[in-house]
Design an enzyme around this catalytic site. Sequence first.
Site, PDB file in Angstrom:
ATOM      1  N   GLY A  37      17.675 -14.267  12.586  1.00 34.98           N
ATOM      2  CA  GLY A  37      18.837 -14.124  13.445  1.00 34.98           C
ATOM      3  C   GLY A  37      19.973 -13.427  12.716  1.00 34.98           C
ATOM      4  O   GLY A  37      19.932 -13.255  11.483  1.00 34.98           O
ATOM      5  N   ASN A  38      20.964 -13.018  13.464  1.00 31.81           N
ATOM      6  CA  ASN A  38      22.116 -12.325  12.883  1.00 31.81           C
ATOM      7  C   ASN A  38      23.280 -12.348  13.869  1.00 31.81           C
ATOM      8  O   ASN A  38      23.072 -12.472  15.073  1.00 31.81           O
ATOM      9  CB  ASN A  38      21.766 -10.876  12.494  1.00 31.81           C
ATOM     10  CG  ASN A  38      20.571 -10.351  13.254  1.00 31.81           C
ATOM     11  OD1 ASN A  38      20.703  -9.990  14.415  1.00 31.81           O
ATOM     12  ND2 ASN A  38      19.388 -10.371  12.623  1.00 31.81           N
ATOM     13  N   SER A  82      22.431  -6.659   8.273  1.00 35.84           N
ATOM     14  CA  SER A  82      21.260  -7.135   9.018  1.00 35.84           C
ATOM     15  C   SER A  82      20.340  -5.984   9.401  1.00 35.84           C
ATOM     16  O   SER A  82      20.798  -4.908   9.815  1.00 35.84           O
ATOM     17  CB  SER A  82      21.722  -7.837  10.293  1.00 35.84           C
ATOM     18  OG  SER A  82      20.626  -8.045  11.144  1.00 35.84           O
ATOM     19  N   SER A  83      19.049  -6.243   9.322  1.00 30.70           N
ATOM     20  CA  SER A  83      18.050  -5.230   9.708  1.00 30.70           C
ATOM     21  C   SER A  83      18.081  -4.966  11.218  1.00 30.70           C
ATOM     22  O   SER A  83      17.472  -4.010  11.686  1.00 30.70           O
ATOM     23  CB  SER A  83      16.658  -5.701   9.291  1.00 30.70           C
ATOM     24  OG  SER A  83      16.377  -6.962   9.878  1.00 30.70           O
ATOM     25  N   GLU A  84      18.807  -5.820  11.969  1.00 33.53           N
ATOM     26  CA  GLU A  84      18.924  -5.609  13.425  1.00 33.53           C
ATOM     27  C   GLU A  84      20.271  -4.978  13.781  1.00 33.53           C
ATOM     28  O   GLU A  84      20.733  -5.113  14.923  1.00 33.53           O
ATOM     29  CB  GLU A  84      18.752  -6.930  14.181  1.00 33.53           C
ATOM     30  CG  GLU A  84      17.395  -7.572  14.067  1.00 33.53           C
ATOM     31  CD  GLU A  84      16.254  -6.784  14.712  1.00 33.53           C
ATOM     32  OE1 GLU A  84      16.508  -5.720  15.302  1.00 33.53           O
ATOM     33  OE2 GLU A  84      15.103  -7.245  14.594  1.00 33.53           O
ATOM     34  N   HIS A 103      21.932 -12.405  17.718  1.00 32.69           N
ATOM     35  CA  HIS A 103      20.477 -12.388  17.871  1.00 32.69           C
ATOM     36  C   HIS A 103      19.950 -13.672  17.237  1.00 32.69           C
ATOM     37  O   HIS A 103      20.303 -13.995  16.097  1.00 32.69           O
ATOM     38  CB  HIS A 103      19.891 -11.163  17.174  1.00 32.69           C
ATOM     39  CG  HIS A 103      18.421 -11.262  16.925  1.00 32.69           C
ATOM     40  ND1 HIS A 103      17.514 -11.554  17.933  1.00 32.69           N
ATOM     41  CD2 HIS A 103      17.689 -11.119  15.791  1.00 32.69           C
ATOM     42  CE1 HIS A 103      16.294 -11.582  17.424  1.00 32.69           C
ATOM     43  NE2 HIS A 103      16.373 -11.338  16.125  1.00 32.69           N
ATOM     44  N   HIS A 105      16.509 -16.866  17.251  1.00 31.05           N
ATOM     45  CA  HIS A 105      15.084 -17.128  17.465  1.00 31.05           C
ATOM     46  C   HIS A 105      14.878 -18.554  17.992  1.00 31.05           C
ATOM     47  O   HIS A 105      14.169 -19.344  17.370  1.00 31.05           O
ATOM     48  CB  HIS A 105      14.306 -16.966  16.146  1.00 31.05           C
ATOM     49  CG  HIS A 105      14.205 -15.571  15.630  1.00 31.05           C
ATOM     50  ND1 HIS A 105      13.422 -15.223  14.545  1.00 31.05           N
ATOM     51  CD2 HIS A 105      14.772 -14.418  16.034  1.00 31.05           C
ATOM     52  CE1 HIS A 105      13.522 -13.928  14.302  1.00 31.05           C
ATOM     53  NE2 HIS A 105      14.350 -13.410  15.189  1.00 31.05           N
ATOM     54  N   HIS A 166       9.859 -11.945  20.461  1.00 34.73           N
ATOM     55  CA  HIS A 166      10.772 -11.931  19.324  1.00 34.73           C
ATOM     56  C   HIS A 166      11.833 -13.030  19.388  1.00 34.73           C
ATOM     57  O   HIS A 166      11.828 -13.930  18.550  1.00 34.73           O
ATOM     58  CB  HIS A 166      11.413 -10.524  19.260  1.00 34.73           C
ATOM     59  CG  HIS A 166      12.274 -10.272  18.077  1.00 34.73           C
ATOM     60  ND1 HIS A 166      12.742  -9.025  17.742  1.00 34.73           N
ATOM     61  CD2 HIS A 166      12.784 -11.103  17.148  1.00 34.73           C
ATOM     62  CE1 HIS A 166      13.491  -9.107  16.662  1.00 34.73           C
ATOM     63  NE2 HIS A 166      13.524 -10.355  16.282  1.00 34.73           N
TER      64      HIS A 166
END
Length: 224
Positions: A37-38, A82-84, A103, A105, A166
């Site tokens: 998450g982010n 964050s990778s997102e 984001h 989960h 996801h």
Amino acid sequence: MSSNGDSAPRSVENAHALVLAAAKDMLRKGLTEGTAGNISARLPNGNIVITPSSVDYDLMTLDDLVIIDLDGKTVTGDRGPSSEKALHIACYKAFPDVGSVIHAHPVFATMFAVAHQNIPACIDEFSIYCGGEVAVTDYAMSGTDGVGDNAVAVMNGRSAALLANHGTVAVGANPGKALHVTALIERSAQIVWGAKALGPIHELPEKVNQQFAGIYSYLRQNPM
Ligand code: 13P
């Protein structure tokens, strides 16, 4: 939230504190696991403060947060963002009124995302704060631009989407409100899942849903 974005946190320090507090709350509420998450917030100058990639929320401090611009370039910060980040940027670009993106989960909402089933509008508060049924996106691999493109495609008039196979994405005027939406879709997913085990479920009457959509729009334009 007003269309000129003045729902965004008023100062850089305030935005950092709100993002960090929401990140720790997200873990504490069980809406994510590990470092998944982010969370981000829009800054008064249009840049974004976002959580770093792969840092334990319990250990995360204000110094770990990263500021990026709307092209995804790091402005300040020692960590990698964050990778997102593309998901967050897509939401800010598509919805100028949004001040924060989360984001997560969460288990029950992600069950719907794996089954590729929308969360139907069955509960009053769900419609008021999410805008109605929350849709599942087309699938895109984590960390790719497709995650954000697919999310904004189903988020018109909504404050959330289920990311296929996801997790979730939620938006709000500030991190606290985006976290409230995240918790609400998780709670609603759990209730709908349980209700389905009891028998056929009953969605809100369409007329009621339309009235709640009006309240949703009002609250989104006038965040309290
Ligand atoms: P980050 O740690 O890079 O933010 O990624 C977590 C995640 O949930 C990816 O989808």
